[in-house]
Every structure is written in structure tokens, then in C-alpha cells.
Design an enzyme around this catalytic site. Structure first.
Site, PDB file in Angstrom:
ATOM      1  N   GLY A 242     -24.873 -38.265 -20.518  1.00  0.00           N
ATOM      2  CA  GLY A 242     -24.470 -38.580 -21.878  1.00  0.00           C
ATOM      3  C   GLY A 242     -25.656 -38.664 -22.809  1.00  0.00           C
ATOM      4  O   GLY A 242     -26.818 -38.489 -22.414  1.00  0.00           O
TER       5      GLY A 242
ATOM      6  N   SER B 248     -27.759 -43.389 -10.312  1.00  0.00           N
ATOM      7  CA  SER B 248     -27.711 -42.549 -11.506  1.00  0.00           C
ATOM      8  C   SER B 248     -27.937 -41.086 -11.138  1.00  0.00           C
ATOM      9  O   SER B 248     -28.892 -40.746 -10.426  1.00  0.00           O
ATOM     10  CB  SER B 248     -28.781 -42.999 -12.506  1.00  0.00           C
ATOM     11  N   SER B 249     -27.066 -40.212 -11.625  1.00  0.00           N
ATOM     12  CA  SER B 249     -27.246 -38.763 -11.423  1.00  0.00           C
ATOM     13  C   SER B 249     -28.352 -38.280 -12.352  1.00  0.00           C
ATOM     14  O   SER B 249     -28.248 -38.419 -13.568  1.00  0.00           O
ATOM     15  CB  SER B 249     -25.946 -38.019 -11.724  1.00  0.00           C
TER      16      SER B 249
END
Length: 1063
Positions: A447, A223-224
Site C-alpha cells: 500500500g 510483512s511482505s
């Protein structure tokens, strides 16, 4: 998603029409109407896919008519806007069908590319696929990330306008991978014109940024934890000449804390996995399990990931980007020092208001050694802080908790500065001196996020998504308007969701961010006071709510969902406080890189900005404002910095043509090609896809070109209309005839625009036309088939009769021939049968005669043998009888002799018994026994005397031998004293040995005599006991005999008396 307002055509809700109804598990469920619906009826009769009936209640407000399903021809469309009915269940079903059946992970939604993470390796990203999409129009091939990249590249060259690709989605939805493939497409299609290999450097930045900015979370293994905007620069020939990267809101809190089953940034584990390498021995690293900052998630491994191999790729990427080996070593030293800092043990004092660190703490020693700072200074200022007032400066002790927070803040600050330094040097390596003609930006940003506990990071992320959603809505609205203007369609204002009030709530004057900054300036400001200010100032906003059960949280109604934020930690994270004393110690480091990280960068930042402005058409500034002295009051907060960088990003995006990629996470279990409808709908609502559908549905979403419409619906036209040459006029006349409401469609220059549902209505009319035509065709075809069938049957019957009669005649003639042949066959057969029987009987008779004669001959021979054997048996039997008679006679004689001898023996025995019963005989026996006992007693006494005599002799011999031995010993001693002749001494010794031997023999003889005496004595005693027992037995027998004699005499006298009486 709200239902589209407008008049509902109840005629569409007829029998066999398929609809969507809400479902708690699958969100939407398919059903079919089994009874025509009339307006005003409270119940709609449905049949589910499993054939079970359902009564669906209809209410004017609570439960309106269900959504209609699209025709089968539209199911699986690669563009969602091509659907006739544009609503949530249609979008969800279309995505699900494409994802599960043909495994298409990409789908267009107007200008948006929806990408669903397959959680599997697909062979659709090779160089041959890139070449296939290169030069193609966006709608010519299947949806793909390469199609979006090609469209951006083509528009940049065609319109000479900068482009942006905005990739967004949840953690684990595949944003980073999508951005990586987009950059790979640009690197392949727009490779550098010279040998600088800029495209390889652009791709090489990915493993570096993933190592320092990505981590494992519960939702994603890679995950970034930051946002990034990469600008890829092109020259006039549209070859890559350079790139620039901006980063946004690095999750610094992950450096010091990870939730369960999560990890810190990958670089920490990569370095620990390579700790055994010789060049890293100086770092004093061990397994990641041994460090607090890397073991809080309780799982340091990722399935299928080799951290040591990834570290090699990271080092190779550093080398490719031109980072020197010395700088790489310094970076790794800084990373290792952060791990050691986390293991520094802070001990509390007894008062609880102060603390200390052991000077022998090995981790503090390693931390100071690796960063090149003074151990005493760091040890002191980790437990103390300096307070500066207008009049004086004094040092204050810190509690253990305060010191731990200061230590964690220092670790986060070091990592953040190192992260910025690496980004800066990556940009330097990607920078070019050539003039940039245009660029394509790739935005990989987080997001919309909502968790059980939402803090400052989620607030900033959702604020950024609000801004991006606003830009997205405005862009989609603008494209719709341009399409209508291009086709000269009368434009009416479409009401779409505007989230500006929510953005004003966050960033406007006296909004949430302003109040947060204001509270941070207050010396004793707390999260609770700030939360109370929010309740007082913002409660009138429709997008702000106060939770019922909490006074330390607030709710913001975002465009995607309601999110409740916990106020704890907002002020601390917004201040991002690091004590000046710690920074000053690091500035004094003996390592140049460490010292440079924390120097004032005002001048450097201005110079870099000016240099970049010379080489680019657009002024590219750093994403974060220039940091200033930490203890100044005007130091910008994290929220202010993020708002500024976000404003700069929005300006850049508005100055470019955006292209949108919305990544969807199909399930939370990371299963390959598994689709969870509830999770998908949640993300579709959050990423703006449904808003795009709603805007399209509010206008004329379905669009057909005149030729396509003519070819599709010419079955609805009259024959006279087909002769008209102008297809536009034919289509216009047809639509005005079929659709009475002129607002349901509009005629453009090249296309016909339809309201939502009109294409489905035309499809229904087309299907009805086909159905009536099919019925008429079926009626005519069935009559013709029956006539053909009757004629075939009649012709077949006549043919069968003719063939039947001929068959019967031929069969009768055949029967006559067969009857004659049968008579002949019978005659011949009977002759053969009788002859065969005669020959068989004759052969049997001959055989019986032969066997009978043989039998009689053998019987005569057997009688002769029996007679001969009987004679032999008689001879032997007669001999045996004679011998048996002799033996019987001899045995009788012997028996008689034995009987006679037995009789005589009995007489003698009787006589002996009589004698034995007499008293005189017993006395003789008794006298003999007593004499024998006396003799034995005497013999025993004599032997005892002999034994005593022998014992006395042995004692005397022993005494004499002892005196002799003593005498010899004395003589031996005398000889020794006089040192006499050796031979005499030897003779004396020999004589002494002989005497000793004789003495031993005497002892042995004595012992033997004693044993013989004891044995003899025992034997005599046993014999005496046996004689005494025999004597007692004789006495008892004597008494018994006397009694018998007495009894016998009495009986004899009685018999004599009876005889006398008798006589």
C-alpha cells in the site's frame, strides 16, 4: 476530504440535530445542537456527549457548518454507501462501531471490501464458513473476504470473464492473510477434478513465498517485502487446473541492512535455527546473532514464532511442489553462503585507496566452498575491479568502502536471482498442460507508504499505488455510470479526482524516471546532479515541490498525501550495479544450480513465454524483463523494469473484472480490537475508500427500491393515497409533495435515487410525523386514563364506605362479647391467683419451719463440739505455760552465770593488758624472736653446705661414670675389631645400657635435689621476711605502749595531785 459543494439546507440545523465537529485526538467528535440555527449566525450552539456546552464558530470559508450525523437506523450498516450522509466522519464512525461493538472486521463500501486487522484469531475462516458463503449473493450475508471471492468466482462462471481481486493496504494491515484466505476459498470451492492436488500446491506456495519474501518490520511481524500477482487457472467446469505467479520489486536492500527492531527475510533465521540438524552441518552456521546480515536489528526472535518449526513447513512445501532434495540443498547452501559473505572482513590499507581480505578468513572460505568457486579469484576481485576502455583494460584497487558496497551488491544480486529461480520453479510446478478457460488473479501488493526517510523503494511503491488508484477511480466511475444507465437516470458528468498529472510527472517523457535513467547513463552522475535536474525541469508541475530546507530531496503530492523523498541512493538502487568479474566467477561454479542462476536467460525467457502462450488464453509473461549482460550500456534499470512490469499488470487488470479489498491497520501497537481514529483516517484517505464515497456522494448515493420506500415512508402519505394500487405512482406523488427541489431525487425503473442528505431529511419528516402522532395519542390516552382512574376511585370510595360501616358494627358487637368474656376471665383468674398465693405461702411456712428446726439442732451440736475442743485446748495451754516458766528460770540462771564469768574474764584480760604494757614483757618477746631468726639462718646455712657436698659427689660420680662409659665404648670397639664372641658383646651392651640408666637416674636425682634446695631456700627466705615484719610490728607496738604508759603515769600523777589538793 473536501466538503461536498452545493446548496446547504439550513433548516436541518435545528434543535436536537446531531452533528460531527473536528477533534485533534479523535479526528471527529459527536455533538448535538441545542438551539435552532439561522442562516448567517456566526455561532452554532452545541452540546457534547459529556453534556458540556460548546459554542462552535461558523465562517463562510474557514469554518463551515459541521457535518450532519446519520440517523440511528443507518449506524452500523454493512455497506457505507447506504448511509444518508456520505462524508469522512460518517464513514469513520460506522467502521468504528462495527469493529468495536459486534467485532465485525469486514464492511462494504460499494464494490470495495474494507478489512480491518483485528490482531486476533477469529473463528470465521473454517470450511463450514466457506460452504456457507458458496453460492450466495454478495449482499445476502455479512461482508466477508469469502463473499468477495464468491462474487469473483460467480462472475467468472456467469460472464465468462477473467476476474481480479486487488488486495492493498499498509504493512501490517493484513494483506497477505486476506490474499491467503481468498486463495483458500478458491482451492476449496474450485478443487481440481482429478488427483493432481493442484489446489494443495497453490496453498503450499504461500509458506515458501513468506519464507523468502517476508520479514519482520516495526509495523508487522510478517510483512511482505515484494508484490505478487497470482493467477489461478480454471477449466470449463471451473475446477482449478494450475496457477502462475508474478512478483514485483523485491526489497533487496533488506538482505544487507535492517533497521532497529527489524529482521532480514525469514528463511535466514529458519536456516540458522535448524543449523544443528545433521544434514546442515556442512553449512557451518551458528546462531543468527553471529552474522552481520541477520543481527543488525538487534532482535532475532519474533514473539510466538518458532523458526525451526516454520523451516520444517517450508521444506514440506518445497517437497509438495516437486523441488528435488538436491535443489533444496543447493538453495540452502546459497542462503548460508550469503550469511558468510556478510561476515567477510575487508581490511583497509594504509593509503586508504586499497584494501585486502585475509586469506585465512573462515567466512570467505565457507562462502567459496558453499558456492563452489575459486577462493583466490573471489578474494582478488572483491578488492579490485576491471576497467575496460576502447584501447586497454586495467585493474583498479578499491577502497574499503567501495569493496564493502560491492560485496553487499553481490549478496543482494545472489539473493534476487535465487528468489527469481524459486518463483520460476513454483510456477513450473503449478503449470498445467490442460487448456485454461479462465482465471482469477489475486494481487497482494504494498500500500501507500510514507516514512520519515523515503527512498527509491517508497517511490516505486507509491508510483504503483498511483496507477492502481487511477484504475480504481475509473472502474468506480464506470460502475456508477452503468448503474445510472441501467435505471435510466439522466447522466451528468461527475467531477472526480484524476491523478493522471501525478502519473505523468513520474513516467512521462522527461519525467522523474526518465531523468533518473538519463543520470544513470552519465559516467559520473550523482544523486545531487539528478536532484538539481528535477528542480530545473519539473518545478512547474503542481504535483512537484522543492523542500525549503533541503537541496537533496523533493516532494511529490500524491493522491493520498505529500511525500518527501531523499535523493541519496536513488542512482545506485536504480542501476543495481554488480561487477562483471563477480558474475563470471559465479558462472564458473562447480555446482550446476549456482552456475545456472547467472547464465544468460534470453533464450530461456523467450521459450517459456511461447510455451505459456500455448496453454493459456492470455499471454502470461515474466514480471521482470529478461536480464542482459551487466556491462552493456543498454542494460535496463530497475525503474525501467518496474515501469514495464507495472504496465503489464495494468493491462492484465484492465482486461479483467476487478474486486477490491482495502486492508486497514487499526493501531500501531498491534493490540486486539483497538481502534485509533487518526491512523484509520490516514489509511482511508490513502486507499481510495473516501474517494469512492466522494464519487457516490457526488451523484445519488442513497437508493431505495419502491416497495422498501413505500413500506418505510407510508406514514407520510394521505389516506386517499393508500388506496391507489400503483406503488410507484404513490411514491412519486409523495416525493413531489415533500421535496420541492426535483434535483434532489430521481426515479429509476426499480429504484428511487436520492442526493446526499435526502434520506436523513425524510427520516426527520417521518420522525416529526411520529412525534405529532405520539403527542395526540398521548393526549387522548392521558384523558381516558384520568377518567378511568376517577371512576375507579369513586367506586372504590363507595365500596370502602360500605365495608367500613359493616366493619365498625362488627367490631362493636365483638367488643361486647369480649367485655363479658373478660369479666368471666377476670373472676376465674383472680380465684386461681389467690389460691396459688395461699398454697405458695403455706409451702413456704412449712419449708421455713423445717429449716429452722434443723438449724437449732445443728447449733446445739456445734456448742457441744466447741466445749469439748476448749477443754483440749486448755489442757495443752496449761502444759505449755508450765514448760515456758521452767525455761525462763533456767535461762535466767544461765544468764547470771555467763555475766559472772564474763566479769571475771574481763578482770583477767585487764590484768594481762597491764602486764603486756610492761617493757620487760616486750623485751622477752623480742629476745625470743631474734633467737628464732638466728636458728633459722643457721639451719639454712647447714642445708646449703649439704647441697654443695651432694653436688660435688654427683660431679665425681658423673666423671667416673663418663670414664667408665668411654672405657666400655673402647672395649666395644676393640671387640668389634677383633670380631669377638657375640654373647660378650651383648653383655657389654647391657652393661653399657645399665650405666647409662644409672647416669640418667643420677641426673634426675641431682635435678630433684636442686629443686628441693631451691624450694627450701625460698621457703626459709619467706619465713625470714615474715619474722622481720613481725619484729618491726612489735617494735612499733612497743613504742606505742611506752607512750601510753608515759601518758597514763602523767595522768595518774595529776589525779593524785588534785586529790591531795582536795583533801
Amino acid at each position: 476530504m473536501k466538503r461536498q459543494e452545493g446548496k446547504i439546507d439550513h433548516e436541518l440545523y435545528c434543535k436536537y440535530t446531531r452533528v460531527w465537529i473536528p477533534d485533534p485526538e479523535d479526528v471527529w467528535r459527536a455533538a448535538e445542537i441545542i438551539k435552532d440555527y439561522k442562516e448567517g449566525e456566526p455561532i452554532l450552539h452545541l452540546k457534547l456527549e459529556d453534556e458540556s456546552p460548546l459554542e462552535y464558530r461558523i465562517g463562510p470559508k474557514d469554518n463551515p457548518l459541521p457535518f450532519l450525523r446519520n440517523p440511528d437506523i443507518l449506524v452500523g450498516e454493512n455497506d457505507l454507501t447506504a448511509l444518508s450522509y456520505l462524508h469522512e466522519p460518517a464513514v469513520l464512525h460506522n467502521l468504528k462501531v462495527r469493529f468495536l461493538e459486534p467485532n465485525h472486521i469486514y464492511t462494504y463500501c460499494g464494490i470495495v471490501l474494507v478489512a480491518i486487522n483485528p490482531y486476533d484469531q477469529l473463528q470465521i475462516y473454517g470450511e463450514e464458513v466457506i460452504n456457507a458463503y458458496s453460492g450466495q449473493n454478495m449482499g445476502d450475508m455479512d461482508p466477508h473476504i469469502f463473499a468477495v471471492a464468491e462474487e469473483a468466482y460467480k462472475q467468472m462462471a456467469r460472464d465468462e470473464r477473467n476476474q481480479s481481486i486487488i488486495v492493498s493496504g499498509e504493512s501490517g494491515a493484513g494483506k497477505t492473510v486476506s490474499a491467503k484466505y481468498a486463495m483458500r476459498f478458491f482451492a476449496t470451492v474450485g478443487g481440481s477434478a482429478n488427483d493432481t492436488n493442484v489446489e494443495e500446491k497453490v496453498l503450499a506456495s504461500s509458506p515458501i513465498m513468506e519464507a523468502i519474501g517476508n520479514a519482520k518490520t516495526t509495523r508487522n511481524d510478517n510483512s511482505s517485502r515484494f508484490g505478487k500477482y497470482i493467477q489461478i487457472g480454471f477449466d470449463r467446469r471451473y475446477h482449478i487446473i494450475g496457477a502462475n505467479m508474478r512478483t514485483y520489486l523485491l526489497e533487496k536492500s533488506r538482505v544487507v541492512f535492517q533497521a532497529e527492531d527489524e529482521r532480514n527475510y525469514h528463511i535466514f533465521y529458519q536456516l540458522c535455527a535448524s543449523a544443528s540438524f545433521p544434514e546442515f552441518k556442512d553449512l557451518a552456521l551458528t546462531s543468527a546473532e553471529d552474522f552481520i546480515f541477520t543481527s543488525q536489528g538487534e532482535n532475532i526472535f519474533i514473539e510466538g514464532v518458532n523458526d525451526a518449526e516454520d523451516f520444517k513447513k517450508t521444506k514440506e512445501a518445497f517437497t509438495l511442489l516437486g523441488v528435488k532434495e538436491s535443489n533444496q540443498s543447493s538453495i540452502f547452501r546459497i542462503i548460508a553462503s550469503i550469511l558468510h559473505l556478510g561476515n567477510v572482513e575487508i581490511c583497509s590499507e594504509r593509503d586508504g585507496d586499497s584494501c585486502h581480505i585475509s586469506r585465512n578468513d573462515p567466512h570467505l572460505t565457507h562462502f567459496c566452498r558453499l558456492l563452489g568457486v575459486e577462493l583466490e579469484q573471489m578474494e582478488h576481485w572483491l578488492c579490485h575491479r576491471k576497467l575496460v576502455t576502447t584501447s586497454e583494460t586495467y585493474v583498479k584497487n578499491m577502497s574499503r568502502k567501495q569493496a564493502a558496497n560491492a560485496r553487499d551488491a553481490l549478496a543482494k544480486h545472489i539473493y534476487a536471482h535465487m528468489f527469481d529461480w524459486i518463483v520460476e520453479h513454483v510456477n513450473k510446478s503449478l503449470h498445467t498442460s490442460s487448456k485454461q478457460h479462465s482465471f482469477i488473479g489475486v494481487l497482494d501488493i504494498y500500500g501507500f507508504e510514507t516514512f520519515e526517510i523515503n527512498s527509491f523503494e517508497q517511490f516505486c511503491i507509491n508510483y504503483a499505488n498511483e496507477k492502481l488508484q487511477q484504475q480504481f477511480n475509473q472502474h468506480v466511475f464506470k460502475l456508477e455510470q452503468e448503474e445510472y444507465m441501467k435505471e435510466q437516470i439522466p447522466w451528468t458528468l461527475i467531477d472526480f479526482y484524476d491523478n493522471q498529472p501525478c502519473i505523468d510527472l513520474i513516467e512521462a517523457k522527461l519525467g522523474i524516471l526518465d531523468l533518473l535513467d538519463e543520470e544513470c547513463k552519465v559516467p559520473k552522475g550523482t544523486d545531487q546532479n539528478w536532484c538539481q535536474k528535477l528542480y530545473d525541469r519539473l518545478s512547474s508541475s503542481v504535483h512537484f515541490q522543492k523542500p525549503r530546507m533541503s537541496n537533496i530531496s523533493f516532494i511529490i503530492i500524491h493522491f493520498a498525501d505529500k511525500v518527501e523523498y531523499q535523493c541519496d541512493g536513488f542512482l545506485e538502487k536504480n542501476r543495481d550495479t554488480v561487477y562483471e568479474e563477480h558474475i563470471n566467477i559465479l558462472k564458473a561454479s562447480k555446482f550446476q544450480l549456482v552456475a545456472d542462476l547467472f547464465q544468460d536467460t534470453n533464450k530461456d525467457g523467450s521459450s517459456s513465454t511461447s510455451s505459456s502462450s500455448k496453454s493459456s488464453r492470455i499471454n502470461v509473461r515474466s514480471a521482470k524483463p529478461t536480464p542482459k549482460v551487466p556491462n552493456k550500456e543498454h542494460r535496463k534499470t530497475v525503474g525501467h523494469q518496474f515501469r514495464s512490469s507495472l504496465q503489464l499488470l495494468m493491462e492484465t487488470l484492465n482486461a479483467t473484472t476487478p474486486h477490491y479489498v482495502r486492508c486497514i491497520k487499526p493501531n500501531d501497537e498491534k493490540e486486539a480490537f483497538s481502534f485509533d481514529s487518526r491512523r484509520a483516517v490516514q489509511q482511508l484517505r490513502a486507499c481510495g475508500v473516501l474517494e469512492t464515497i466522494r464519487i457516490s456522494a457526488a451523484g445519488y448515493p442513497s437508493r431505495w427500491t419502491y416497495p422498501d420506500f413505500f413500506n418505510r415512508y407510508r406514514v407520510l402519505m394521505k389516506k386517499s393515497d393508500m388506496t391507489v394500487g400503483d406503488k410507484k405512482l404513490v411514491c412519486r406523488n409523495l416525493l413531489e409533495t415533500l421535496v420541492k427541489d426535483p434535483d434532489k431525487f430521481q426515479f429509476g425503473k426499480t429504484k428511487i435515487f436520492f442526493r446526499a442528505g435526502q434520506v436523513a431529511y425524510l427520516e426527520k419528516l417521518r420522525a416529526d410525523k411520529f412525534r405529532s402522532a405520539c403527542i395526540k395519542i398521548q393526549k387522548t390516552v392521558r384523558r381516558w386514563l384520568q377518567m378511568v382512574r376517577y371512576k375507579k376511585i369513586r367506586k372504590s370510595a363507595i365500596t370502602l364506605q360500605r365495608f367500613g360501616r359493616g366493619y365498625m358494627a362488627r367490631r362493636y358487637a365483638e367488643r361486647l362479647r369480649l367485655t363479658r368474656a373478660a369479666v368471666i376471665c377476670q373472676k376465674q383468674y383472680r380465684m386461681v391467683r389467690e389460691r396459688t398465693a395461699y398454697l405458695r405461702v403455706r409451702q413456704a411456712v412449712v419449708t421455713i419451719q423445717a429449716f429452722t428446726r434443723g438449724m437449732f439442732t445443728r447449733r446445739i451440736f456445734q456448742e457441744f463440739l466447741l466445749h469439748h475442743k476448749a477443754m483440749i485446748i486448755q489442757k495443752h495451754v496449761r502444759g505449755w505455760l508450765t514448760r515456758r516458766k521452767f525455761k525462763v528460770a533456767r535461762n535466767a540462771a544461765i544468764t547470771i552465770q555467763c555475766a559472772y564469768r564474763r566479769m571475771r574474764a574481763k578482770r583477767e584480760l585487764k590484768q594481762l593488758k597491764i602486764e603486756a604494757r610492761s617493757a620487760q614483757h616486750l623485751k622477752k618477746l623480742n629476745t625470743g624472736m631474734e633467737n628464732k631468726i638466728v636458728q633459722l639462718q643457721r639451719k639454712m646455712d647447714d642445708q646449703t653446705k649439704d647441697l654443695k657436698t651432694q653436688n660435688e659427689q654427683l660431679v665425681v660420680a658423673k666423671a667416673s661414670l663418663g670414664s667408665e662409659v668411654n672405657k666400655l665404648q673402647k672395649e666395644l670397639e676393640t671387640m668389634r675389631s677383633r670380631q669377638g664372641d657375640g654373647s660378650q658383646l651383648t653383655s657389654l651392651k647391657d652393661e653399657l645400657e645399665k650405666l647409662r640408666a644409672e647416669l640418667q637416674e643420677a641426673h634426675a636425682h641431682r635435678k630433684k635435689l636442686e629443686e628441693e634446695h631451691s624450694n627450701e631456700k625460698m621457703r626459709f627466705e619467706q619465713r625470714v621476711e615474715e619474722l622481720e615484719r613481725e619484729n618491726s610490728l612489735l617494735k612499733s607496738e612497743k613504742e606505742k605502749m611506752n607512750q601510753r604508759i608515759l601518758h597514763h603515769s602523767k595522768s595518774t600523777e595529776g589525779k593524785c595531785f588534785l586529790d591531795l589538793i582536795h583533801h
